[in-house]
Design an enzyme around this catalytic site. Structure first.
Site, PDB file in Angstrom:
ATOM      1  N   SER A  27       0.987  -1.568  -0.336  1.00  0.00           N
ATOM      2  CA  SER A  27      -0.168   0.019  -0.218  1.00  0.00           C
ATOM      3  C   SER A  27       0.646   1.724   0.293  1.00  0.00           C
ATOM      4  O   SER A  27       0.448   2.555   0.544  1.00  0.00           O
ATOM      5  CB  SER A  27      -0.825   0.203   0.866  1.00  0.00           C
ATOM      6  OG  SER A  27      -0.277  -0.384   2.636  1.00  0.00           O
ATOM      7  N   THR A  40      -1.359   3.727   4.688  1.00  0.00           N
ATOM      8  CA  THR A  40      -0.134   4.488   4.349  1.00  0.00           C
ATOM      9  C   THR A  40       0.312   4.199   6.242  1.00  0.00           C
ATOM     10  O   THR A  40       0.355   3.602   7.089  1.00  0.00           O
ATOM     11  CB  THR A  40      -1.175   5.778   5.016  1.00  0.00           C
ATOM     12  OG1 THR A  40      -1.994   5.677   4.189  1.00  0.00           O
ATOM     13  CG2 THR A  40      -0.803   7.226   4.452  1.00  0.00           C
ATOM     14  N   THR A  84       1.494   6.904   0.733  1.00  0.00           N
ATOM     15  CA  THR A  84       0.689   5.647   0.157  1.00  0.00           C
ATOM     16  C   THR A  84       0.510   5.454  -1.246  1.00  0.00           C
ATOM     17  O   THR A  84       0.483   6.090  -2.188  1.00  0.00           O
ATOM     18  CB  THR A  84      -0.507   6.264   1.005  1.00  0.00           C
ATOM     19  OG1 THR A  84      -1.388   4.524   0.634  1.00  0.00           O
ATOM     20  CG2 THR A  84      -1.324   7.126   0.169  1.00  0.00           C
ATOM     21  N   ARG A 104      -8.057   9.740  -8.131  1.00  0.00           N
ATOM     22  CA  ARG A 104      -8.568   9.653  -7.025  1.00  0.00           C
ATOM     23  C   ARG A 104      -7.051  10.037  -5.841  1.00  0.00           C
ATOM     24  O   ARG A 104      -6.311   9.435  -5.501  1.00  0.00           O
ATOM     25  CB  ARG A 104      -9.484   8.301  -6.281  1.00  0.00           C
ATOM     26  CG  ARG A 104      -9.433   8.499  -4.794  1.00  0.00           C
ATOM     27  CD  ARG A 104      -8.380   7.807  -4.448  1.00  0.00           C
ATOM     28  NE  ARG A 104      -9.151   7.355  -2.380  1.00  0.00           N
ATOM     29  CZ  ARG A 104      -8.497   7.145  -1.926  1.00  0.00           C
ATOM     30  NH1 ARG A 104      -6.756   6.972  -2.074  1.00  0.00           N
ATOM     31  NH2 ARG A 104      -8.693   7.203   0.135  1.00  0.00           N
ATOM     32  N   GLY A 144      -6.016  10.550  -2.355  1.00  0.00           N
ATOM     33  CA  GLY A 144      -6.260  10.542  -0.681  1.00  0.00           C
ATOM     34  C   GLY A 144      -6.093  12.244   0.786  1.00  0.00           C
ATOM     35  O   GLY A 144      -5.743  13.011  -0.236  1.00  0.00           O
ATOM     36  N   THR A 177      -4.458   7.274   9.106  1.00  0.00           N
ATOM     37  CA  THR A 177      -3.746   5.880   7.879  1.00  0.00           C
ATOM     38  C   THR A 177      -5.362   5.466   7.760  1.00  0.00           C
ATOM     39  O   THR A 177      -6.013   6.368   8.998  1.00  0.00           O
ATOM     40  CB  THR A 177      -2.972   4.819   8.482  1.00  0.00           C
ATOM     41  OG1 THR A 177      -3.614   4.116   7.710  1.00  0.00           O
ATOM     42  CG2 THR A 177      -3.223   4.286   9.887  1.00  0.00           C
ATOM     43  N   GLY A 178      -5.458   4.733   6.913  1.00  0.00           N
ATOM     44  CA  GLY A 178      -7.153   4.228   7.153  1.00  0.00           C
ATOM     45  C   GLY A 178      -7.959   4.966   5.713  1.00  0.00           C
ATOM     46  O   GLY A 178      -7.456   5.522   4.415  1.00  0.00           O
TER      47      GLY A 178
HETATM   48  N1  GLY Z   1      -4.872   6.995   3.437  1.00  0.00           N
HETATM   49  C1  GLY Z   1      -5.012   6.529   2.564  1.00  0.00           C
HETATM   50  C2  GLY Z   1      -5.709   6.984   1.551  1.00  0.00           C
HETATM   51  O1  GLY Z   1      -6.800   6.589   1.376  1.00  0.00           O
HETATM   52  O2  GLY Z   1      -5.350   7.158   0.409  1.00  0.00           O
END
Ligand code: GLY
Length: 301
Positions: free
Chosen positions: A49, A154, A172, A182, A184, A205-206
Site C-alpha cells: 500500500s 499508509t 501511500t 483519486r 486520498g 492512516t485509513g
Molecule cells: N489513507 C490513504 C488513502 O486513503 O489513500
C-alpha cells in the site's frame, strides 16, 4: 524529555522507525529522519500500500500520494497521483524546497520528478500484477471503495529531533483499485499529516476519503494545543470522525501523535480495519529501541 524519538503507523513502521532513529541519534534533523523512514517503506515490495509494490488503480496503474512537513520552518511539500517514480516522499520534499508551491499533481508531478533527477520506474511487482489480474477477473466495473487484505494502508511518521524540532511524512499508493485520479488524505496538509513545531505532530492512516472530511491530523494537533495528551487528542479526532461520518465507520481510520516534549499517542476506530482479526499497530522508537503497540480503539458511535 524523551528526545530524539519517532512514531509510525502499522507494524511495517518498525523498520522505518529504526532507519529514522539512526539519523536522529547521530544528531540529524527530524526532516531527514522522516524522509529516510518513508523511503524504507516506499522501497519495500512487501508493503502493498506504499511506493514500489503498491496496489494499482482501476486501470492497473500505481498512483502515489505523499507529503512531508517541516516544523522548523512550517513548510510542506506534496505530490498527488504520481506515477512511475519510486520514492514519492523525496519528490514531495523537492516540491517543498525547490518550488514556491506546496503540491504538484498527476502528469506534471511526474514531469517535475523526472526534471529533478527522479528515476522512471515500473512500480509493479509480480504480486501486484497478479492481484490486479485477479481483480479484473472479479469485476469489469470501475473501482468501488473497499478495503481488502492487500490494502493495509499508509505509513505516517512523526519525529522529534535532538534540537526539539518536529517533522512528519505520509506516503501511500492509496486505496487499491481506486478510480484513476483519486487522491486520498495522505498528501493533504491537515488531513494525512500536520506539524506545529510549538505543539506537536500527527499523521493519519485509513480511509482517506473520510479522513480528509474532518482534517484529522490538524484536529489532533489542535487537541494537544488545547491541553489534551497525545492519546486523548487522537481519541478525540477519531471520535469526531465517527460522529460526523457514522455511515462510513466500517472502513476504518487511525492516527498517531507526537507532542513537542516527546510524549506520544495513537488511536483507531476499530481493531483492524477490514477484518477484526487484524490488529492495528503502530511503532515507537527512542534510544535505539523500537517497540510495537496496539490501539487504543475508540468504540463505534
Ligand atoms: N489513507 C490513504 C488513502 O486513503 O489513500
Amino acid at each position: 524529555m524523551n528526545l530524539p524519538c519517532v512514531i509510525a503507523t502499522w507494524s511495517f513502521g518498525a523498520p522505518a522507525c529504526r532507519a529514522a532513529l539512526e539519523i536522529l541519534e547521530e544528531g540529524g534533523s527530524s526532516l531527514d529522519a522522516v524522509e529516510r523512514a518513508a523511503n524504507v517503506t516506499e522501497d519495500d515490495p512487501d508493503v502493498t500500500s506504499v511506493g514500489y509494490g503498491g496496489m494499482p488503480n482501476a486501470d492497473g496503474i500505481v498512483e502515489l500520494d505523499a507529503a512531508i512537513m517541516d516544523g522548523r520552518r512550517h513548510t510542506a511539500g506534496a505530490v498527488a497521483a504520481l506515477t512511475g517514480i519510486r520514492r514519492p516522499i523525496s519528490i514531495a520534499r523537492l516540491v517543498m524546497e525547490r518550488t514556491r508551491h506546496c503540491m504538484l499533481a498527476g502528469g506534471n508531478a511526474r514531469r517535475f520528478a523526472l526534471a529533478q533527477g527522479g528515476e522512471d520506474t515500473d512500480l509493479h511487482t509480480d504480486r501486484t500484477r497478479a492481484a490486479y489480474a485477479a481483480y479484473r477477473e472479479r469485476t469489469d466495473q470501475p473501482a468501488v471503495v473497499h478495503f481488502d487484505d492487500e490494502n493495509h494502508d499508509t505509513i505516517g511518521i512523526c519525529a522529534l529531533d535532538a534540537d526539539g524540532h518536529l517533522a512528519a511524512a505520509c506516503t501511500t499508493s492509496g486505496l487499491a483499485w481506486k478510480l484513476p485520479g483519486r487522491v486520498g488524505d495522505s498528501p493533504i496538509v491537515g488531513s494525512g499529516l500536520y506539524v506545529d513545531d510549538e505543539i506537536g505532530a500527527a499523521s493519519a492512516t485509513g480511509n482517506g476519503d473520510e479522513i480528509m472530511k474532518v482534517c484529522l491530523s490538524y484536529r489532533v494537533v489542535m487537541g494537544m494545543e488545547r491541553g489534551m495528551t497525545p492519546t486523548e487528542a487522537c481519541r478525540d479526532g477519531i471520535a469526531y470522525l465517527l460522529r460526523k461520518r457514522p455511515d462510513h465507520q466500517a472502513q476504518g481510520a487511525a492516527c498517531i501523535a507526537l507532542r513537542k516534549d516527546g510524549a506520544w499517542g495513537a488511536a483507531a476506530t476499530q481493531i483492524g480495519f477490514d477484518e477484526m482479526s487484524r490488529r492495528w499497530q503502530h511503532a515507537y522508537g527512542a534510544r535505539s529501541v523500537v517497540t510495537l503497540s496496539e490501539g487504543p480503539y475508540v468504540a463505534r458511535g
